[in-house]
Design a protein around this motif. Structure first.
Motif, PDB file in Angstrom:
ATOM      1  N   PRO A  28       0.819  -1.216   0.000  1.00 64.04           N
ATOM      2  CA  PRO A  28       0.000   0.000   0.000  1.00 64.04           C
ATOM      3  C   PRO A  28       0.852   1.266   0.000  1.00 64.04           C
ATOM      4  O   PRO A  28       1.892   1.324   0.652  1.00 64.04           O
ATOM      5  N   SER A  29       0.410   2.251  -0.761  1.00 63.98           N
ATOM      6  CA  SER A  29       1.130   3.523  -0.798  1.00 63.98           C
ATOM      7  C   SER A  29       0.140   4.658  -0.968  1.00 63.98           C
ATOM      8  O   SER A  29      -0.975   4.471  -1.452  1.00 63.98           O
ATOM      9  N   CYS A  30       0.566   5.838  -0.556  1.00 67.33           N
ATOM     10  CA  CYS A  30      -0.221   7.052  -0.757  1.00 67.33           C
ATOM     11  C   CYS A  30       0.590   7.995  -1.617  1.00 67.33           C
ATOM     12  O   CYS A  30       1.737   8.330  -1.280  1.00 67.33           O
ATOM     13  N   ILE A  31       0.036   8.384  -2.735  1.00 72.31           N
ATOM     14  CA  ILE A  31       0.701   9.329  -3.630  1.00 72.31           C
ATOM     15  C   ILE A  31       0.314  10.752  -3.235  1.00 72.31           C
ATOM     16  O   ILE A  31      -0.867  11.107  -3.217  1.00 72.31           O
ATOM     17  N   ALA A  32       1.314  11.562  -2.891  1.00 73.11           N
ATOM     18  CA  ALA A  32       1.107  12.979  -2.609  1.00 73.11           C
ATOM     19  C   ALA A  32       1.419  13.746  -3.892  1.00 73.11           C
ATOM     20  O   ALA A  32       2.579  13.792  -4.303  1.00 73.11           O
ATOM     21  N   PRO A  33       0.427  14.323  -4.556  1.00 73.06           N
ATOM     22  CA  PRO A  33       0.667  14.960  -5.852  1.00 73.06           C
ATOM     23  C   PRO A  33       1.287  16.358  -5.752  1.00 73.06           C
ATOM     24  O   PRO A  33       0.782  17.330  -6.310  1.00 73.06           O
ATOM     25  N   ALA A  34       2.384  16.449  -5.021  1.00 79.44           N
ATOM     26  CA  ALA A  34       3.119  17.707  -4.865  1.00 79.44           C
ATOM     27  C   ALA A  34       4.484  17.374  -4.279  1.00 79.44           C
ATOM     28  O   ALA A  34       4.786  16.211  -3.998  1.00 79.44           O
ATOM     29  N   LYS A  35       5.294  18.393  -4.079  1.00 77.36           N
ATOM     30  CA  LYS A  35       6.600  18.192  -3.455  1.00 77.36           C
ATOM     31  C   LYS A  35       6.428  17.965  -1.956  1.00 77.36           C
ATOM     32  O   LYS A  35       5.403  18.320  -1.383  1.00 77.36           O
ATOM     33  N   PRO A  36       7.435  17.389  -1.306  1.00 76.13           N
ATOM     34  CA  PRO A  36       7.344  17.166   0.146  1.00 76.13           C
ATOM     35  C   PRO A  36       7.128  18.472   0.910  1.00 76.13           C
ATOM     36  O   PRO A  36       7.603  19.529   0.511  1.00 76.13           O
ATOM     37  N   GLY A  37       6.355  18.362   1.997  1.00 75.69           N
ATOM     38  CA  GLY A  37       6.190  19.504   2.881  1.00 75.69           C
ATOM     39  C   GLY A  37       4.908  20.277   2.737  1.00 75.69           C
ATOM     40  O   GLY A  37       4.594  21.130   3.560  1.00 75.69           O
ATOM     41  N   GLY A  38       4.118  19.984   1.711  1.00 74.95           N
ATOM     42  CA  GLY A  38       2.894  20.742   1.494  1.00 74.95           C
ATOM     43  C   GLY A  38       1.661  20.055   2.033  1.00 74.95           C
ATOM     44  O   GLY A  38       1.730  19.089   2.799  1.00 74.95           O
ATOM     45  N   GLY A  39       0.505  20.536   1.605  1.00 73.76           N
ATOM     46  CA  GLY A  39      -0.762  20.009   2.086  1.00 73.76           C
ATOM     47  C   GLY A  39      -1.014  18.567   1.677  1.00 73.76           C
ATOM     48  O   GLY A  39      -1.605  17.790   2.435  1.00 73.76           O
ATOM     49  N   PHE A  40      -0.572  18.194   0.467  1.00 74.46           N
ATOM     50  CA  PHE A  40      -0.766  16.819   0.028  1.00 74.46           C
ATOM     51  C   PHE A  40       0.124  15.858   0.815  1.00 74.46           C
ATOM     52  O   PHE A  40      -0.278  14.733   1.128  1.00 74.46           O
ATOM     53  N   ASP A  41       1.334  16.297   1.117  1.00 76.00           N
ATOM     54  CA  ASP A  41       2.229  15.509   1.970  1.00 76.00           C
ATOM     55  C   ASP A  41       1.546  15.293   3.329  1.00 76.00           C
ATOM     56  O   ASP A  41       1.494  14.174   3.860  1.00 76.00           O
ATOM     57  N   LEU A  42       1.008  16.356   3.880  1.00 78.23           N
ATOM     58  CA  LEU A  42       0.282  16.284   5.148  1.00 78.23           C
ATOM     59  C   LEU A  42      -0.858  15.269   5.073  1.00 78.23           C
ATOM     60  O   LEU A  42      -1.051  14.450   5.970  1.00 78.23           O
ATOM     61  N   THR A  43      -1.609  15.305   3.969  1.00 76.35           N
ATOM     62  CA  THR A  43      -2.742  14.406   3.805  1.00 76.35           C
ATOM     63  C   THR A  43      -2.296  12.949   3.788  1.00 76.35           C
ATOM     64  O   THR A  43      -2.934  12.081   4.416  1.00 76.35           O
ATOM     65  N   CYS A  44      -1.207  12.664   3.080  1.00 71.90           N
ATOM     66  CA  CYS A  44      -0.697  11.290   3.035  1.00 71.90           C
ATOM     67  C   CYS A  44      -0.120  10.866   4.388  1.00 71.90           C
ATOM     68  O   CYS A  44      -0.260   9.700   4.794  1.00 71.90           O
ATOM     69  N   ARG A  45       0.507  11.778   5.094  1.00 72.41           N
ATOM     70  CA  ARG A  45       1.066  11.436   6.418  1.00 72.41           C
ATOM     71  C   ARG A  45      -0.059  11.117   7.410  1.00 72.41           C
ATOM     72  O   ARG A  45       0.093  10.262   8.272  1.00 72.41           O
ATOM     73  N   ILE A  46      -1.167  11.825   7.273  1.00 75.97           N
ATOM     74  CA  ILE A  46      -2.321  11.523   8.126  1.00 75.97           C
ATOM     75  C   ILE A  46      -2.766  10.087   7.892  1.00 75.97           C
ATOM     76  O   ILE A  46      -3.065   9.344   8.833  1.00 75.97           O
ATOM     77  N   LEU A  47      -2.792   9.679   6.621  1.00 74.51           N
ATOM     78  CA  LEU A  47      -3.211   8.324   6.292  1.00 74.51           C
ATOM     79  C   LEU A  47      -2.218   7.289   6.816  1.00 74.51           C
ATOM     80  O   LEU A  47      -2.615   6.330   7.495  1.00 74.51           O
ATOM     81  N   SER A  48      -0.948   7.477   6.510  1.00 74.35           N
ATOM     82  CA  SER A  48       0.051   6.481   6.907  1.00 74.35           C
ATOM     83  C   SER A  48       0.216   6.416   8.425  1.00 74.35           C
ATOM     84  O   SER A  48       0.199   5.336   9.022  1.00 74.35           O
ATOM     85  N   THR A  49       0.325   7.571   9.064  1.00 77.74           N
ATOM     86  CA  THR A  49       0.492   7.605  10.522  1.00 77.74           C
ATOM     87  C   THR A  49      -0.797   7.236  11.236  1.00 77.74           C
ATOM     88  O   THR A  49      -0.796   6.479  12.215  1.00 77.74           O
ATOM     89  N   GLY A  50      -1.909   7.774  10.751  1.00 77.92           N
ATOM     90  CA  GLY A  50      -3.195   7.521  11.393  1.00 77.92           C
ATOM     91  C   GLY A  50      -3.598   6.064  11.340  1.00 77.92           C
ATOM     92  O   GLY A  50      -4.056   5.494  12.340  1.00 77.92           O
ATOM     93  N   PHE A  51      -3.427   5.431  10.180  1.00 74.99           N
ATOM     94  CA  PHE A  51      -3.760   4.008  10.059  1.00 74.99           C
ATOM     95  C   PHE A  51      -2.838   3.160  10.928  1.00 74.99           C
ATOM     96  O   PHE A  51      -3.271   2.181  11.533  1.00 74.99           O
ATOM     97  N   ALA A  52      -1.552   3.538  10.984  1.00 74.66           N
ATOM     98  CA  ALA A  52      -0.606   2.787  11.813  1.00 74.66           C
ATOM     99  C   ALA A  52      -0.956   2.920  13.295  1.00 74.66           C
ATOM    100  O   ALA A  52      -1.006   1.930  14.039  1.00 74.66           O
ATOM    101  N   ASN A  53      -1.209   4.148  13.742  1.00 71.56           N
ATOM    102  CA  ASN A  53      -1.525   4.382  15.153  1.00 71.56           C
ATOM    103  C   ASN A  53      -2.833   3.709  15.572  1.00 71.56           C
ATOM    104  O   ASN A  53      -2.999   3.304  16.726  1.00 71.56           O
ATOM    105  N   ALA A  54      -3.757   3.613  14.621  1.00 69.89           N
ATOM    106  CA  ALA A  54      -5.051   3.009  14.920  1.00 69.89           C
ATOM    107  C   ALA A  54      -5.043   1.494  14.734  1.00 69.89           C
ATOM    108  O   ALA A  54      -6.063   0.834  14.988  1.00 69.89           O
ATOM    109  N   GLY A  55      -3.914   0.957  14.271  1.00 70.39           N
ATOM    110  CA  GLY A  55      -3.813  -0.482  14.061  1.00 70.39           C
ATOM    111  C   GLY A  55      -4.676  -0.990  12.922  1.00 70.39           C
ATOM    112  O   GLY A  55      -5.147  -2.124  12.936  1.00 70.39           O
ATOM    113  N   ILE A  56      -4.862  -0.147  11.893  1.00 77.59           N
ATOM    114  CA  ILE A  56      -5.744  -0.507  10.774  1.00 77.59           C
ATOM    115  C   ILE A  56      -5.065  -1.475   9.813  1.00 77.59           C
ATOM    116  O   ILE A  56      -5.655  -2.451   9.367  1.00 77.59           O
ATOM    117  N   THR A  57      -3.821  -1.196   9.453  1.00 76.33           N
ATOM    118  CA  THR A  57      -3.101  -2.041   8.499  1.00 76.33           C
ATOM    119  C   THR A  57      -1.815  -2.554   9.126  1.00 76.33           C
ATOM    120  O   THR A  57      -1.126  -1.837   9.848  1.00 76.33           O
TER     121      THR A  57
END
Length: 325
Positions: A28-57
């Motif tokens: 599984p991967s999340c594509i952030a359609p921008a350079k690192p550090g912006g809003g899309f990066d933030l959105t993907c980090r929410i997914l990767s970190t949030g799913f990990a912290n919640a024990g989803i995947t």
């Protein structure tokens, strides 16, 4: 006896087939359609970190970057190269939807060329002025704007047609002023726009709630209205919405994820179920709130319908503002 054996074999075969068809992510991967550090990066980090912290995947979710056109490059890539890849989720924002509505993702691509699967959270527009400005309510500002729209310079981080520009246009439209008559200055981002407000180069800044907390707490700016459907909770509970002040000026900044248009129903339903699990997890919600977003829980068919209604609304705004034919 033979009939019973045949029945057992049939049932066993169906069970095996169901097991084979059941989707499980491999990489599984999340594509952030921008350079690192912006809003899309933030959105993907929410997914990767949030799913990990919640024990989803169980498998860590990688984050990759594909900048270009507020999501246009990634949208075209998914549609042309991996439309059926069930392991690639792509981050999107309201800015992406606005560009889709204006045909900026390509003449042959629209909101029907993705499977909208889940949300991360929302932010909202906010109408701000300097702390020493003479207006204390949106109504007072509007009365002065109506007297001479050309005397008021609005500015934000985004050019004509961007969602920051659209927030200003919606405000003008709600007051009965033709958006084409407003004076708008585009800046590279919210930081430059807020500096321009503090420096007196613009009078009104239609920014985002999530990025202005520090400015408000410093006492350098004041919020005349928040562009949310209803009052926010927490730190912004004391600030009225534009709607409650009598102006139909709402702008929800949505962040979420989509899959390719040919991803199987099994995979789509799997990811929809994972988002529904995440929405019930305090750990996932904490990741969202820590990024100054407001939880907004919507997934699957409900999100798909919402996105299509939202893009249709934006398409109408863009046409009315003369941005499209």
């Amino acid at each position: 006896m033979k009939s019973n054996i045949a029945s057992l074999l049939l049932v066993g075969g169906l069970t095996a087939a169901l097991n084979v068809s059941a989707f499980e992510p491999s990489k599984p991967s999340c594509i952030a359609p921008a350079k690192p550090g912006g809003g899309f990066d933030l959105t993907c980090r929410i997914l990767s970190t949030g799913f990990a912290n919640a024990g989803i995947t169980d498998i860590p979710m990688a984050v990759t970057f594909m900048p270009g056109g507020v999501g246009a490059v990634a949208y075209n890539y998914i549609n042309s190269t991996t439309p059926d890849d069930p392991n690639k989720l792509v981050a999107f924002s309201s800015g992406s939807l606005l560009n889709l509505a204006q045909g900026k993702f390509g003449k042959n691509l629209d909101e029907n060329d993705a499977r909208w699967v889940g949300t991360a959270g929302v932010d909202y527009g906010a109408i701000m002025v300097r702390a020493d400005a003479p207006w204390n309510t949106l109504g007072e500002l509007v009365d002065d704007i109506k007297k001479d729209p050309s005397a008021f310079v609005l500015g934000a981080g985004g050019g004509v047609g961007s969602q920051d520009w659209m927030k200003a246009a919606i405000l003008m439209k709600s007051t009965g002023v033709d958006p084409k008559k407003m004076r708008y200055v585009a800046y590279e981002g919210g930081g430059e726009a807020s500096a321009a407000l503090l420096g007196g180069h613009i009078k009104v800044y239609p920014g985002d709630v999530g990025e202005i907390k520090g400015l408000v707490e410093s006492g350098k700016v004041k919020i005349l209205a928040i562009m949310s459907p209803e009052r926010l909770k927490g730190d912004f509970a004391n600030y009225p919405t534009a709607i409650e002040q009598g102006y139909d000026a709402e702008w929800t900044i949505l962040r979420g994820y989509y899959l390719g248009p040919k991803v199987s129903d099994e995979a789509y339903n799997y990811w929809t179920a994972q988002f529904q699990k995440a929405y019930k997890s305090p750990a996932f919600e904490k990741v969202i709130v820590d990024q100054n977003l407001v939880p907004f829980n919507m997934s699957g068919d409900a999100l798909d319908s919402y996105i299509k209604e939202r893009v249709a609304f934006m398409r109408g705004l863009a046409k009315e503002a003369g941005l499209t034919n």
